[in-house]
Each structure stands twice: as C-alpha cells, then as structure tokens.
Motif scaffolding. Structure first.
Motif, PDB file in Angstrom:
ATOM      1  N   ARG A  63      12.987  20.784 -69.815  1.00 17.40           N
ATOM      2  CA  ARG A  63      12.450  21.299 -68.558  1.00 17.40           C
ATOM      3  C   ARG A  63      11.739  20.210 -67.772  1.00 17.40           C
ATOM      4  NH1 ARG A  63       9.147  26.912 -67.316  1.00 17.40           N
ATOM      5  NH2 ARG A  63       8.941  26.541 -65.078  1.00 17.40           N
TER       6      ARG A  63
ATOM      7  N   GLU B  47      14.455  17.896 -66.128  1.00 21.80           N
ATOM      8  CA  GLU B  47      15.126  18.551 -65.006  1.00 21.80           C
ATOM      9  C   GLU B  47      14.182  18.728 -63.813  1.00 21.80           C
ATOM     10  OE1 GLU B  47      18.138  18.884 -64.704  1.00 21.80           O
ATOM     11  OE2 GLU B  47      18.975  18.880 -66.717  1.00 21.80           O
ATOM     12  N   SER B  48      12.895  18.970 -64.099  1.00 25.61           N
ATOM     13  CA  SER B  48      11.924  19.116 -63.014  1.00 25.61           C
ATOM     14  C   SER B  48      11.693  17.786 -62.305  1.00 25.61           C
ATOM     15  CB  SER B  48      10.596  19.664 -63.564  1.00 25.61           C
ATOM     16  OG  SER B  48      10.760  20.961 -64.108  1.00 25.61           O
TER      17      SER B  48
ATOM     18  N   ARG C 166      13.933  15.426 -62.027  1.00 18.25           N
ATOM     19  CA  ARG C 166      15.126  15.224 -61.187  1.00 18.25           C
ATOM     20  C   ARG C 166      15.050  16.077 -59.917  1.00 18.25           C
ATOM     21  NH1 ARG C 166      19.174  15.815 -66.370  1.00 18.25           N
ATOM     22  NH2 ARG C 166      19.133  13.639 -67.046  1.00 18.25           N
ATOM     23  N   GLU C 167      14.562  17.285 -60.070  1.00 20.36           N
ATOM     24  CA  GLU C 167      14.542  18.226 -58.954  1.00 20.36           C
ATOM     25  C   GLU C 167      13.571  17.819 -57.859  1.00 20.36           C
ATOM     26  OE1 GLU C 167      15.672  21.837 -56.960  1.00 20.36           O
ATOM     27  OE2 GLU C 167      16.574  20.632 -58.553  1.00 20.36           O
TER      28      GLU C 167
ATOM     29  N   TYR D 249      24.903  23.550 -68.173  1.00 24.54           N
ATOM     30  CA  TYR D 249      24.213  24.431 -67.240  1.00 24.54           C
ATOM     31  C   TYR D 249      24.912  25.793 -67.240  1.00 24.54           C
ATOM     32  CZ  TYR D 249      22.136  20.072 -65.652  1.00 24.54           C
ATOM     33  OH  TYR D 249      21.466  18.877 -65.598  1.00 24.54           O
TER      34      TYR D 249
ATOM     35  N   TYR E  88      21.201  29.046 -69.103  1.00 22.14           N
ATOM     36  CA  TYR E  88      20.264  28.030 -68.616  1.00 22.14           C
ATOM     37  C   TYR E  88      19.530  28.550 -67.388  1.00 22.14           C
ATOM     38  CZ  TYR E  88      18.351  23.690 -66.841  1.00 22.14           C
ATOM     39  OH  TYR E  88      17.497  22.723 -66.401  1.00 22.14           O
TER      40      TYR E  88
ATOM     41  N   ASN F 228      18.193  23.197 -62.411  1.00 20.82           N
ATOM     42  CA  ASN F 228      19.581  23.058 -61.984  1.00 20.82           C
ATOM     43  C   ASN F 228      20.425  24.251 -62.422  1.00 20.82           C
ATOM     44  OD1 ASN F 228      19.634  20.692 -60.511  1.00 20.82           O
ATOM     45  ND2 ASN F 228      19.685  19.422 -62.338  1.00 20.82           N
TER      46      ASN F 228
ATOM     47  N   GLY G  88      24.429  22.526 -61.940  1.00 27.64           N
ATOM     48  CA  GLY G  88      24.440  21.080 -61.776  1.00 27.64           C
ATOM     49  C   GLY G  88      25.077  20.620 -60.482  1.00 27.64           C
TER      50      GLY G  88
ATOM     51  N   ASP H 126      22.653  16.076 -58.558  1.00 27.02           N
ATOM     52  CA  ASP H 126      23.782  15.854 -59.464  1.00 27.02           C
ATOM     53  C   ASP H 126      25.113  15.667 -58.725  1.00 27.02           C
ATOM     54  OD1 ASP H 126      22.073  18.074 -61.438  1.00 27.02           O
ATOM     55  OD2 ASP H 126      22.586  16.082 -62.156  1.00 27.02           O
TER      56      ASP H 126
END
Length: 307
Positions: free
Chosen positions: A217, A220-221, A223-224, A285, A289, A293, A297, A302
C-alpha cells in the motif's frame, strides 16, 4: 572547538556516569552505569564500581567468586538492544541500512515519525551531528518519554540537534526544506501529502514497515501521489558464523525478518514522473485489489496495460 555531543563518553578511562558493558566467559552481556561507591552483583559474585572508575577501557575485573569479566563501553548497536523499551526498537541492521540508503549526512535536516524507544533517533543524531536537525514526532506520550530518557542517557544529556514533538506528524508538521523524512509507523501513506510539501527536491523519503500489505500500500500510494520517483523496497537479514578451528559453519540462529525498507526521492515541483514501462504481472491488480491502482494499473502512472 568543543567536542561533538557524546564524544567525550566514547573515549578515555571509565568515568562516573559512563555506560559499561561486561562480557562473561560464556559471551553474555551485562550493561550498567558506573556510580561511585556502588557494587555490581551477579550470581557469580560482585565487585565495586570503583574498581573500574579510572581504569582504561578493555580492562578485566574479577568478582568475589573469581569470575573474570571484560569491561568495554557498549557500542550503539549494543546499547539500543539493551535499553528500556516502550515500543519495539529499530534493529541495528535496519538502522544501518537507513543511514546508508537514506544518505543521512552531517548537518542534514531530518524529520522522523514514530520515535518508538529512541533507537533510530540515536543513530540519526550521531550521523547528523550537532549542526544538523532531527525533529521526531511520536503520537504516544509514554513512548516519547522512554525515548527521550534513552537518547539522553546515551549522549549524556539533551542533544542540541533534537526536537521531540508528541502528536501526529500529519497534524503537526511545520518543518520546511527538509532533506530526509523517515517514517516508522503503521500507515505511512497517511503522511505522504504532508511530507511531500516539507521535502526539498531530491530529498529522500524512507519508510520502515513490518508487513507485505503495508509495503504494497505504501509503494502504490507513493506512485499515486505523483511527486516521487519509482520507490525501491528491500529487507535485510544477518547470519553470524561459528568459527572454531576447522569447525566453520553458519550459526543455527539468525536475525531474519524485522521489517521492510523502501526509499523514494522527491521530484522537482511541477515535474511529471516518467511513465513506468514495466508490465504489471497478470492478476497484480485483480478483482481483490483495492489499492490506489484499483483501475487495473491503467492510471497515469502506469500507462495502458499491453494486451
């Protein structure tokens, strides 16, 4: 020029107030503080503290039971493993990785969230020196109190580069132009917006988490949020070796998983992070999930998933 904080406690003959680590013939360690007129007691007898006061480091003392103990000052890795705990400590193997891969340098301006028992704070303070700045945030007052006592015991008093605040980082962070941010907490993703505003371009975010779900998490956070480069994640394990003549083998016990580390660097304001070209694994994903994302994705970070 005055000595750096704590340096005088690391050299010269033993003095009153010094921490001493005794090692018995079986390799067991005992740590205590030297006090004039006191005695150190073990199940193998005792000896007076005065016998060590004024003696050089590396001396050997004998108890009334004629058992020899080697006396040295504890190294910082020894100290943090033996100090009183509120929360679990950051192990020396992870603290060393943080100092290296978060590139902690003398004079650095560092923010730390989740002070625990003061283990990582001690490592950070020794690395940044008196001219740096470490602002630690801890939401639990009892943990903060234990950490402060442990840090001050190690350095021999308050450290001039340390500020400790009781409260949540995301609610209290007022620091700007920060070089490094270290997050040792359950939900580091909750602080990303706040720390991204505090970090200078090129600054490093380092997170220490315990589980794979926290790790996923957090990555991904990062990246977000769109203002960091691609994060790097890893763990370290240490295995000692037994060496006795021709009997050379790994120890049966090792320090295995303690936590995951990940780092990411702050991009310049207004810069779009480069599109990731790595194709997500099939099912990465999927329906189960629910992370940032969850669109499979295909978000901006991405790009489209090749068919």
């Amino acid at each position: 020029m005055s000595e750096p904080t704590g340096a005088a406690r690391r050299r010269g003959p033993f003095k009153v107030g010094d921490q001493v680590q005794l090692t018995d013939p079986k390799g067991r360690h005992y740590t205590f503080t030297l006090e004039a007129g006191k005695n150190f007691h073990t199940h193998k007898g005792s000896f007076p503290h005065d016998e060590l006061i004024g003696a050089p480091e590396g001396s050997v003392v004998r108890t009334t039971g004629n058992v020899a103990y080697l006396a040295l000052r504890p190294l910082l890795p020894d100290y943090v493993l033996s100090m009183p705990r509120g929360a679990a400590v950051v192990y020396p193997k992870d603290a060393g990785q943080i100092l290296a891969f978060a590139d902690i340098f003398p004079g650095a301006r560092v923010v730390e969230a989740g002070v625990g028992s003061g283990s990582l704070s001690s490592f950070l303070l020794r690395a940044i020196g008196d001219q740096g700045m470490l602002h630690s945030y801890e939401r639990r007052e009892d943990f903060a109190e234990i950490a402060q006592q442990n840090v001050e015991r190690y350095f021999g008093g308050p450290h001039p580069a340390w500020q400790l605040t009781v409260g949540d980082l995301q609610d209290n962070l007022s620091d700007t132009d920060v070089d490094r941010v270290i997050l040792d907490m359950l939900a580091p993703w909750e602080c990303l917006e706040a720390v991204s505003k505090a970090l200078v371009p090129g600054g490093i975010l380092c997170c220490y988490v315990a589980t794979t779900t926290q790790l996923a998490r957090t990555v991904e956070s990062i990246r977000e949020i769109g203002c960091f480069n691609e994060p790097t994640a890893w763990e370290t394990m240490i295995r000692n070796w037994h060496i006795e003549g021709l009997a050379v083998r790994p120890d049966h016990r090792m320090i295995g998983h303690t936590g995951f580390l990940l780092t990411a660097r702050r991009l310049a304001d207004g810069v779009e992070p480069p599109m990731r070209r790595r194709r997500p694994a099939k099912g990465a994903y999927g329906e189960d999930y629910a992370g940032p994302n969850a669109d499979g994705g295909t978000g901006r970070r991405d790009g489209p998933v090749p068919q």
